[in-house]
Design an enzyme around this catalytic site. Sequence first.
Site, short mmCIF file in Angstrom:
data_model
loop_
_atom_site.label_atom_id
_atom_site.label_comp_id
_atom_site.label_asym_id
_atom_site.label_seq_id
_atom_site.Cartn_x
_atom_site.Cartn_y
_atom_site.Cartn_z
N TYR A 65 -1.33 -2.72 -18.10
CA TYR A 65 -0.71 -3.80 -17.32
C TYR A 65 0.78 -3.55 -17.24
O TYR A 65 1.39 -3.14 -18.24
CB TYR A 65 -0.95 -5.16 -17.99
CG TYR A 65 -1.93 -6.01 -17.20
CD1 TYR A 65 -1.67 -6.28 -15.87
CD2 TYR A 65 -3.09 -6.51 -17.78
CE1 TYR A 65 -2.57 -7.04 -15.12
CE2 TYR A 65 -3.98 -7.27 -17.04
CZ TYR A 65 -3.71 -7.53 -15.70
OH TYR A 65 -4.58 -8.26 -14.97
N GLU A 67 3.11 -5.72 -14.99
CA GLU A 67 3.73 -6.65 -14.03
C GLU A 67 5.23 -6.60 -14.16
O GLU A 67 5.77 -6.45 -15.26
CB GLU A 67 3.21 -8.06 -14.28
CG GLU A 67 1.78 -8.23 -13.83
CD GLU A 67 1.25 -9.64 -14.01
OE1 GLU A 67 2.05 -10.57 -14.07
OE2 GLU A 67 0.03 -9.78 -14.10
N ASP A 242 5.61 -2.59 10.69
CA ASP A 242 4.41 -2.19 9.94
C ASP A 242 4.02 -0.81 10.47
O ASP A 242 3.47 -0.68 11.56
CB ASP A 242 3.31 -3.23 10.21
CG ASP A 242 1.99 -2.86 9.55
OD1 ASP A 242 1.84 -1.71 9.09
OD2 ASP A 242 1.10 -3.73 9.52
N THR A 271 0.75 1.62 4.80
CA THR A 271 -0.32 2.00 3.88
C THR A 271 -0.03 3.45 3.51
O THR A 271 0.77 4.12 4.16
CB THR A 271 -1.72 1.92 4.52
OG1 THR A 271 -1.70 2.68 5.72
CG2 THR A 271 -2.11 0.48 4.82
N LYS A 274 -3.52 6.49 5.43
CA LYS A 274 -3.94 6.81 6.82
C LYS A 274 -3.33 8.17 7.19
O LYS A 274 -3.69 9.17 6.57
CB LYS A 274 -3.50 5.68 7.75
CG LYS A 274 -4.17 4.34 7.41
CD LYS A 274 -3.89 3.29 8.45
CE LYS A 274 -4.69 2.04 8.24
NZ LYS A 274 -3.98 1.02 7.43
N ARG A 280 -5.56 5.19 -1.34
CA ARG A 280 -5.55 3.87 -0.70
C ARG A 280 -4.46 3.05 -1.37
O ARG A 280 -4.39 2.96 -2.59
CB ARG A 280 -6.89 3.18 -0.89
CG ARG A 280 -8.03 3.94 -0.28
CD ARG A 280 -9.20 3.05 -0.10
NE ARG A 280 -8.93 2.14 0.98
CZ ARG A 280 -9.33 2.31 2.22
NH1 ARG A 280 -10.02 3.38 2.55
NH2 ARG A 280 -9.06 1.44 3.16
N1 DSN Z 1 -8.32 -1.15 8.63
C1 DSN Z 1 -7.12 -0.76 9.28
C2 DSN Z 1 -7.38 -0.06 10.56
O1 DSN Z 1 -8.46 0.46 10.71
O2 DSN Z 1 -6.52 -0.02 11.43
C3 DSN Z 1 -6.27 -1.90 9.49
O3 DSN Z 1 -6.47 -2.90 8.58
#
Ligand code: DSN
Length: 474
Positions: A65, A67, A242, A271, A274, A280
């Site tokens: 942990y 935090e 974003d 994120t 991607k 993730r």
């Molecule tokens: N799941 C992501 C996407 O496929 O664009 C967005 O949340």
Amino acid sequence: MPELNAESTAFRAALEVVRSVEPRIADAIAQELTDQRESLKLIASENYASPAVLLAMGNWLSDKYAEGTIGRRFYAGCQNVDAVESIAVEHAKALFGAPYAYVQPHSGIDANLVAYWAILADRVEVPYLKKFEKRQINDLTDAEWAELRQAFGNQRLLGMSLDAGGHLTHGFRPNISGKMFDQRSYGVDMATGQIDYAALRETAREFKPAVIVGGYSAYPRKVNFATLREIADEVGATFMVDMAHFAGLVAGGVFTGDFNPIPHAHIVTTTTHKSLRGPRGGAVFCQPELSAQVDRGCPMVLGGPLPHVMAAKAIAFAEARRPEFSTYAQQIVTNSQALAEGLLKRGVRLVSGGTDNHLVLIDVHPFGITGRQAEQALLDSGIVTNRNAIPQDPNGAWYTSGIRIGTPALTSRGLGVAEMDQIAELIHNVLSATTPAEGSKAKFNLDPALADRISKQATELLAPFPLYPSVDLG
Ligand code: DSN
């Protein structure tokens, strides 16, 4: 017997240990690799993380942990987590040229929540504390607290509409962001399919949002972040971007100047899994004036940080700093444009007529089917995509009229322009052969022999590009 390489040895040993407790889980993990190896993955938001990224997550860092923030934890014994988080931050800042990085968010939604509450703290909480001459919110009287809570709920947000490619977390009612903010959307010019900056400016002037959000999850074009910042400044809004989908293109130097959000936005979220090809997770980048508020993300809106995932993020950021990542990022776009061209020349209609980034949005309406029917027909033919709304979609967000396809994953496998043209041919063949079942937006007719043939062609196309070639599970 030839000696096994390090990756194969590591994954085999890990599976053996897992198998000793619950064999079905070991089977599912191994099967996932087989399935991913066999599928033509065109989901724009997915990728394949490196063995180093994957292995950095499977260890005892998970047990800790931590935090709080680096050097300021609510738990003792966080020296190794501090080291891991500091290294991840160091790589993240260097990779994006950002003055401040926060690598704790567990996902893109979490990163956006951290950013929204940092903005609200900066724009609402701090001025109220000043007005009431109090140091922190626990010092406020009940009446003062009620007034502040009301002020939190009265803020406005302007983000891209869902059907134009915006994300649910950009202020839409089913998401917590829509319950926090009074939201209004900007969209695209229906003639070009591209953002209408003049209309956006008009809406901003009239609506006077506290926050303008740039970024998308299904918009196939570049966004001019310099223009969005100019509009935000004009109306006194905080500008947030974003970049979850295109972070890899920023990191790889494909999106530069006006199209790189980092120098233009007050705060940027992402994120890490991607186009960035990491584990993730999420991250937040900001200008120094917002850093103290961003650091409050955990425990305000985040559960305890995941130190094992921060370790994997550090590996992914370090990998993305290598020169070959820029080549990879550029190839994602080259492939996406080749895929778009391949579809266009076969008469397929694309939203905005093409792409500048990693994704292509097909309008399946001319085929007489819905996005839902197209998605399943493609899946039955071995092509994994996802349905998506298109601007002013007559079929709504569930059935949709679009198919979103993206190239980050297949580019990681090494596929190039020639393969993109073959994939365009397969997609076109499936969509042309699919017809709707009477009275249904979900059911359809597709000759199983054709689906089978396309599926085999997809597998053959992937054969020269093995996924995780260094991993042999035996
Ligand atoms: N799941 C992501 C996407 O496929 O664009 C967005 O949340």
